[in-house]
Design a protein around this motif. Structure first.
Motif, PDB file in Angstrom:
ATOM      1  N   VAL A  17      14.335  38.521  14.792  1.00 39.78           N
ATOM      2  CA  VAL A  17      15.551  38.686  15.601  1.00 39.78           C
ATOM      3  C   VAL A  17      15.288  38.242  17.038  1.00 39.78           C
ATOM      4  O   VAL A  17      16.094  37.516  17.637  1.00 39.78           O
ATOM      5  CB  VAL A  17      16.061  40.140  15.541  1.00 39.78           C
ATOM      6  CG1 VAL A  17      17.130  40.396  16.597  1.00 39.78           C
ATOM      7  CG2 VAL A  17      16.600  40.459  14.150  1.00 39.78           C
ATOM      8  N   PHE A  18      14.160  38.634  17.608  1.00 45.37           N
ATOM      9  CA  PHE A  18      13.870  38.255  18.995  1.00 45.37           C
ATOM     10  C   PHE A  18      13.607  36.760  19.130  1.00 45.37           C
ATOM     11  O   PHE A  18      13.977  36.148  20.132  1.00 45.37           O
ATOM     12  CB  PHE A  18      12.708  39.077  19.560  1.00 45.37           C
ATOM     13  CG  PHE A  18      13.055  40.526  19.753  1.00 45.37           C
ATOM     14  CD1 PHE A  18      14.247  40.911  20.340  1.00 45.37           C
ATOM     15  CD2 PHE A  18      12.195  41.517  19.325  1.00 45.37           C
ATOM     16  CE1 PHE A  18      14.586  42.247  20.502  1.00 45.37           C
ATOM     17  CE2 PHE A  18      12.515  42.859  19.483  1.00 45.37           C
ATOM     18  CZ  PHE A  18      13.708  43.225  20.068  1.00 45.37           C
ATOM     19  N   GLY A  36      27.282  34.769  11.189  1.00 45.49           N
ATOM     20  CA  GLY A  36      26.938  34.028   9.983  1.00 45.49           C
ATOM     21  C   GLY A  36      25.463  33.770   9.769  1.00 45.49           C
ATOM     22  O   GLY A  36      25.080  33.091   8.817  1.00 45.49           O
ATOM     23  N   LEU A  37      24.622  34.291  10.624  1.00 43.05           N
ATOM     24  CA  LEU A  37      23.185  34.084  10.495  1.00 43.05           C
ATOM     25  C   LEU A  37      22.576  35.299   9.805  1.00 43.05           C
ATOM     26  O   LEU A  37      22.489  36.373  10.389  1.00 43.05           O
ATOM     27  CB  LEU A  37      22.572  33.883  11.879  1.00 43.05           C
ATOM     28  CG  LEU A  37      21.104  33.490  11.947  1.00 43.05           C
ATOM     29  CD1 LEU A  37      20.842  32.211  11.183  1.00 43.05           C
ATOM     30  CD2 LEU A  37      20.678  33.321  13.394  1.00 43.05           C
ATOM     31  N   ILE A  38      22.183  35.127   8.566  1.00 46.02           N
ATOM     32  CA  ILE A  38      21.624  36.248   7.814  1.00 46.02           C
ATOM     33  C   ILE A  38      20.146  35.992   7.536  1.00 46.02           C
ATOM     34  O   ILE A  38      19.649  34.884   7.722  1.00 46.02           O
ATOM     35  CB  ILE A  38      22.399  36.492   6.499  1.00 46.02           C
ATOM     36  CG1 ILE A  38      22.410  35.234   5.641  1.00 46.02           C
ATOM     37  CG2 ILE A  38      23.812  36.971   6.789  1.00 46.02           C
ATOM     38  CD1 ILE A  38      22.952  35.443   4.262  1.00 46.02           C
ATOM     39  N   GLY A  39      19.460  37.021   7.095  1.00 48.98           N
ATOM     40  CA  GLY A  39      18.048  36.880   6.750  1.00 48.98           C
ATOM     41  C   GLY A  39      17.095  37.236   7.877  1.00 48.98           C
ATOM     42  O   GLY A  39      15.894  37.071   7.739  1.00 48.98           O
ATOM     43  N   LEU A  40      17.621  37.717   8.992  1.00 44.24           N
ATOM     44  CA  LEU A  40      16.760  38.155  10.094  1.00 44.24           C
ATOM     45  C   LEU A  40      16.482  39.643   9.866  1.00 44.24           C
ATOM     46  O   LEU A  40      17.273  40.487  10.256  1.00 44.24           O
ATOM     47  CB  LEU A  40      17.439  37.926  11.443  1.00 44.24           C
ATOM     48  CG  LEU A  40      17.849  36.496  11.759  1.00 44.24           C
ATOM     49  CD1 LEU A  40      18.630  36.444  13.064  1.00 44.24           C
ATOM     50  CD2 LEU A  40      16.640  35.587  11.830  1.00 44.24           C
ATOM     51  N   LYS A  46      20.679  41.862  15.676  1.00 44.41           N
ATOM     52  CA  LYS A  46      20.756  41.497  14.254  1.00 44.41           C
ATOM     53  C   LYS A  46      22.206  41.533  13.780  1.00 44.41           C
ATOM     54  O   LYS A  46      22.682  40.618  13.099  1.00 44.41           O
ATOM     55  CB  LYS A  46      19.896  42.439  13.419  1.00 44.41           C
ATOM     56  CG  LYS A  46      19.925  42.126  11.936  1.00 44.41           C
ATOM     57  CD  LYS A  46      19.056  43.100  11.153  1.00 44.41           C
ATOM     58  CE  LYS A  46      19.018  42.685   9.703  1.00 44.41           C
ATOM     59  NZ  LYS A  46      19.377  43.655   8.765  1.00 44.41           N
ATOM     60  N   SER A  47      22.926  42.573  14.154  1.00 48.17           N
ATOM     61  CA  SER A  47      24.322  42.726  13.762  1.00 48.17           C
ATOM     62  C   SER A  47      25.186  41.604  14.342  1.00 48.17           C
ATOM     63  O   SER A  47      26.077  41.080  13.664  1.00 48.17           O
ATOM     64  CB  SER A  47      24.821  44.091  14.224  1.00 48.17           C
ATOM     65  OG  SER A  47      26.139  44.305  13.845  1.00 48.17           O
TER      66      SER A  47
END
Length: 132
Positions: A69-70, A59-63, A52-53
């Motif tokens: 995430v997987f 730049g990919l947020i919202g997970l 996730k980090s």
């Protein structure tokens, strides 16, 4: 040190401790079995939070859940068997909500036969993606 690097270091340390527990587990000691499961839970949590980090840094947020995430990690080629990781999630959820000796034995078998290798592979993939 960036957030993902710190999380990754913690993940590597947790994975090392999981492997150490796995090497000592002999299928007959309940305390060792429970310790192995707890180390698995901790390593699993660090695995998805590290991913996730990394995605957030890219730049990919919202997970916000392990499942999302997987799925993203599978799409990105970081993990190769999405079903295995979702099975890991299910087992981790089983260990934190109920306790059954039969379930514990099954999860330890999964840790031994499938999960340690997948967690180890993830470590290598993250190093390949981010540390080079």
């Amino acid at each position: 040190m960036s957030d993902y690097r710190q999380k990754f270091e913690n993940y590597k340390n947790a994975l090392s401790k999981l492997k150490e527990g796995f090497e000592k587990y002999d299928h007959s000691n309940d305390l060792l079995r429970d310790g192995l499961i707890q180390r698995f839970e901790f390593t699993f949590e660090l695995a998805w939070k590290t991913l996730k980090s990394i995605f957030e840094e890219e730049g990919l947020i919202g997970l916000n859940s392990p499942k999302t995430v997987f799925r993203e990690a599978f799409s990105a080629g970081i993990i190769s068997h999405e079903e295995l990781w979702l099975s890991m999630l299910k087992d981790r959820n089983s260990t934190t909500h109920i306790y059954s000796e039969e379930v514990a034995k099954k999860i330890c078998l999964n840790i031994e036969e499938r999960y340690v290798a997948a967690l180890d592979d993830l470590m290598a993939k993250i190093q390949e993606r981010k540390m080079n």
